[in-house]
Design a protein around this motif. Sequence first.
Motif, PDB file in Angstrom:
ATOM      1  N   PHE A 133      42.471  38.856  45.322  1.00  0.00           N
ATOM      2  CA  PHE A 133      42.536  39.188  43.899  1.00  0.00           C
ATOM      3  C   PHE A 133      41.680  40.418  43.673  1.00  0.00           C
ATOM      4  N   VAL A 134      42.196  41.394  42.903  1.00  0.00           N
ATOM      5  CA  VAL A 134      41.428  42.594  42.569  1.00  0.00           C
ATOM      6  C   VAL A 134      41.529  42.821  41.063  1.00  0.00           C
ATOM      7  N   ASN A 135      40.399  42.902  40.414  1.00  0.00           N
ATOM      8  CA  ASN A 135      40.341  43.065  38.957  1.00  0.00           C
ATOM      9  C   ASN A 135      40.502  44.548  38.603  1.00  0.00           C
ATOM     10  N   SER A 136      41.714  45.056  38.779  1.00  0.00           N
ATOM     11  CA  SER A 136      41.977  46.483  38.573  1.00  0.00           C
ATOM     12  C   SER A 136      43.411  46.696  38.132  1.00  0.00           C
ATOM     13  N   SER A 137      43.592  47.647  37.203  1.00  0.00           N
ATOM     14  CA  SER A 137      44.941  47.973  36.744  1.00  0.00           C
ATOM     15  C   SER A 137      45.413  49.336  37.245  1.00  0.00           C
ATOM     16  N   ASN A 149      42.889  52.356  49.732  1.00  0.00           N
ATOM     17  CA  ASN A 149      43.011  52.816  48.349  1.00  0.00           C
ATOM     18  C   ASN A 149      41.772  52.502  47.533  1.00  0.00           C
ATOM     19  N   THR A 150      41.501  53.373  46.569  1.00  0.00           N
ATOM     20  CA  THR A 150      40.378  53.191  45.655  1.00  0.00           C
ATOM     21  C   THR A 150      40.880  52.559  44.368  1.00  0.00           C
ATOM     22  N   PHE A 151      40.380  51.362  44.067  1.00  0.00           N
ATOM     23  CA  PHE A 151      40.764  50.626  42.864  1.00  0.00           C
ATOM     24  C   PHE A 151      39.717  50.847  41.770  1.00  0.00           C
ATOM     25  N   VAL A 176      48.995  50.118  38.806  1.00  0.00           N
ATOM     26  CA  VAL A 176      49.383  49.186  39.877  1.00  0.00           C
ATOM     27  C   VAL A 176      50.449  48.184  39.439  1.00  0.00           C
ATOM     28  N   ALA A 177      50.688  48.042  38.129  1.00  0.00           N
ATOM     29  CA  ALA A 177      51.652  47.057  37.637  1.00  0.00           C
ATOM     30  C   ALA A 177      53.008  47.241  38.309  1.00  0.00           C
TER      31      ALA A 177
END
Length: 347
Positions: free
Chosen positions: A210-214, A251-253, A232-233
């Motif tokens: 899980f990554v808290n990033s859009s 990749n940089t989130f 990222v959607a």
Amino acid sequence: MLKIRNSHFKELKKDKSFGRLPSGEEVFSYNLSNKNGLEVEVINYGAVITSVKIPISKNKKVDVVLGFETLENYIQSFNLPNAPYLGTIVGRYAGRINNAEFILNEDKIVLTKNHGSHQLHGGINGFSKALWNVKNVTSNAITLEYISAANEENFPGQLTTQVTYTITEDNELKVDMIAKSTEDTIINLTQHSYFNLDGQSEDIVNQDLFVNSSKTLETNIENIPTGRFFEVARSPFDFNSSKECPTKIDNTFVLNDKDTVSVILKSKKNNLRMSVYTNQPAIHIYVGGNCFNQIKGKGNASYHPLSGICFEAQNFPDAPNHKHFPNAILKKDETYHHKTIFKFEKL
């Protein structure tokens, strides 16, 4: 000189020799632990975390970070086709700097190049190959210091950096980094451990992420940020709902919220969860650890492209060359403070 509050330290020092550098300087290994049986090993070469052992049953622990059993192998790993930087502190600047140059106070700074025409992870030597000085050590915490000379890798200013690793009774591994410079400079530090909650000889594809990033940073063919962002959607990089780890990612989130969890990694095999928290604006995620069948990992493991996943909490790569990216300049006598927490829980 930096000052760190060490009131919680008790004078308890445990160390053992981990070998000698070609210069003859001795490297030591330090064991940290808590009452729950969580154990962390740290060496003062590169401020490397060499192991994180977590109890998964009454008589069994799993080592969840990639690493080597000898100092020689850590040194040799920098000669691999793609150096993995296993467990190191990366600096002065983590990630890539385009054309190894930037403008600071209207002056053009040209850095050393170690990645084609660019600089990666601080240059030819950087913090990852440095011998750090141990300032304090107790049963559950260690503080290491490295003084980077002015113009080392062509970075301005003498930079004094301290990193403190602390194990809490809540099974958290806390990473605190502070730094001060004698001149205006740039800085972007990160802890570069590769995690595998299933153990040394497994791959990471059956673990959930899980990554808290859009959004992520858009990059060119050389993985240099273009200055634009990628939503990222509905893409393969959307981990806002937990799903299996990717087999290829570098990749940089951009993090949505610094006050909540940034990343969660879960192992169904060992019923473990690792949660990552940070005060940094981004986490660069990389799957790898490949040692190209040239160096064996711990327990005679053969590390390959799917051996581990690295969560590099940091500022954006190449931020000094993009005015709309978060500030990467550390002013003279100001204090840089980086905090990242890796929390381990049995499910």
